[in-house]
Design a protein around this motif. Structure first.
Motif, short mmCIF file in Angstrom:
data_model
loop_
_atom_site.label_atom_id
_atom_site.label_comp_id
_atom_site.label_asym_id
_atom_site.label_seq_id
_atom_site.Cartn_x
_atom_site.Cartn_y
_atom_site.Cartn_z
N ILE A 81 1.09 -0.72 0.42
CA ILE A 81 0.00 -0.16 0.36
C ILE A 81 0.82 1.19 -0.03
N SER A 82 0.71 1.73 -0.66
CA SER A 82 1.44 3.54 -1.08
C SER A 82 0.51 4.24 -0.72
N THR A 83 1.33 5.06 -0.07
CA THR A 83 -0.10 5.95 0.96
C THR A 83 0.81 7.43 0.15
N GLY A 84 -0.38 8.38 0.60
CA GLY A 84 -0.05 9.71 0.20
C GLY A 84 0.94 10.54 1.35
N GLY A 85 1.38 11.15 0.79
CA GLY A 85 2.06 12.12 2.44
C GLY A 85 1.80 12.62 2.61
N GLY A 86 0.22 13.38 2.86
CA GLY A 86 0.16 13.49 4.29
C GLY A 86 -0.71 12.51 5.22
N MET A 87 -1.47 10.68 4.76
CA MET A 87 -1.41 10.37 5.48
C MET A 87 -1.74 10.43 6.35
N ARG A 123 1.03 19.18 -7.55
CA ARG A 123 0.92 18.91 -5.88
C ARG A 123 -0.07 19.66 -5.61
N PRO A 124 -1.02 20.20 -5.24
CA PRO A 124 -1.85 21.35 -4.32
C PRO A 124 -1.33 21.95 -3.01
N LEU A 125 -0.42 20.85 -1.96
CA LEU A 125 0.70 21.40 -1.32
C LEU A 125 1.59 22.14 -2.11
N LEU A 126 2.44 22.04 -2.85
CA LEU A 126 3.93 22.19 -3.17
C LEU A 126 3.31 23.79 -4.06
N LYS A 127 2.34 24.13 -5.09
CA LYS A 127 1.38 24.72 -5.87
C LYS A 127 2.60 26.22 -5.92
N ASP A 128 2.11 27.58 -4.82
CA ASP A 128 2.37 28.54 -4.67
C ASP A 128 3.20 28.96 -3.55
N GLY A 129 4.22 29.70 -3.80
CA GLY A 129 5.00 30.04 -2.97
C GLY A 129 6.30 29.75 -3.03
N ASP A 130 7.19 29.91 -1.69
CA ASP A 130 8.84 29.40 -1.33
C ASP A 130 8.83 28.09 -1.28
N LEU A 131 8.75 27.03 -2.44
CA LEU A 131 8.91 26.01 -1.89
C LEU A 131 9.51 25.34 -1.39
N LYS A 133 10.73 26.76 1.98
CA LYS A 133 10.04 26.69 2.82
C LYS A 133 9.35 26.10 2.80
N LYS A 134 8.82 26.18 1.86
CA LYS A 134 7.11 24.97 2.43
C LYS A 134 7.52 23.64 2.48
N ILE A 135 8.98 23.22 2.47
CA ILE A 135 9.26 21.73 2.42
C ILE A 135 9.68 21.84 3.43
N HIS A 136 10.66 22.60 3.52
CA HIS A 136 10.93 22.82 5.38
C HIS A 136 10.43 22.55 6.49
N ASP A 137 9.24 23.58 6.21
CA ASP A 137 8.37 23.94 7.39
C ASP A 137 7.26 22.32 7.40
N MET A 138 7.05 21.07 6.17
CA MET A 138 6.21 20.52 6.09
C MET A 138 6.95 19.32 6.79
N LEU A 139 8.50 19.55 6.63
CA LEU A 139 9.07 18.14 7.22
C LEU A 139 9.18 18.74 8.57
#
Ligand code: S3P
Length: 184
Positions: A81-87, A123-131, A133-139
């Motif tokens: 089972i592969s899941t979406g990253g936010g699962m 990928r809707p969550l990575l669409k706009d803004g500073d990519l 920073k988004k990756i850093h904050d989400m991780l």
């Protein structure tokens, strides 16, 4: 005592290779591969991006939880089972995912993640803004969650899909042969 479900569930951030690695494990073991995002898209008849746009993220998250509940109720077994990253972000999903079998966290560094997702527009969550920073904050938020939910973590950098798949199969086989029962 009930038999433990012997699925292998891959979790991890966007761009970690969950789908490709799940396909390879499925090919080697000859177990079916199911991908939560694909099932959701198929049932809704639109892409994940369109679901986010037209129905919103909370709706998508409800579908993810309902799907995990469905796997549990149906006794989905011996599947990859592969899941979406936010699962696993929703607390209730973590217990559901753990009950389904052997959970593996696929890891990549922030820089590598950036390289892999930078050209992807789906990928809707990575669409706009500073990519970056988004990756850093989400991780930052998600790393402890992935760690909590998984039994095994694997740093994917420098390894081929096949090497990662074989490592996961070895560790999952060891786990299932040594801990075959669980009380529910
Ligand atoms: C998401 C990851 C995506 C998809 C959706 C939300 C997330 O899956 O489920 O865009 O919250 O990390 P992938 O990890 O397969 O890209």
């Amino acid at each position: 005592m009930a038999d433990k479900l012997e699925n292998i569930i891959l979790v991890g951030f966007m761009g970690t290779g969950k789908s490709a690695i799940a396909r390879e494990i499925s090919r080697i073991l000859n177990f079916p591969h199911v991908e939560t995002d694909d099932i959701i898209e198929e049932r809704e008849g639109i892409s994940i991006d369109e679901i986010f746009q037209t129905k919103g993220e909370p709706y998508f998250r409800q579908l993810e939880t309902a799907l995990l509940e469905e796997f549990t109720q149906q006794g989905t077994n011996k599947s990859i089972i592969s899941t979406g990253g936010g699962m696993p972000v929703q607390q209730e999903n973590r217990a559901l995912v753990k009950d389904l079998g052997y959970v593996v966290w696929l890891k990549t560094s922030e820089e590598e993640t950036f390289k892999r997702v930078t050209t992807n527009k789906d990928r809707p969550l990575l669409k706009d803004g500073d990519l970056k920073k988004k990756i850093h904050d989400m991780l930052t938020v998600r790393k402890p969650i992935y760690r909590e939910v998984s039994r095994f973590e694997i740093e994917t950098a420098g390894l081929t899909v096949s090497e990662i798949a074989c490592g996961i199969i070895d560790s999952a086989s060891y786990y299932f042969s040594h801990f075959p029962k669980v009380s529910v």
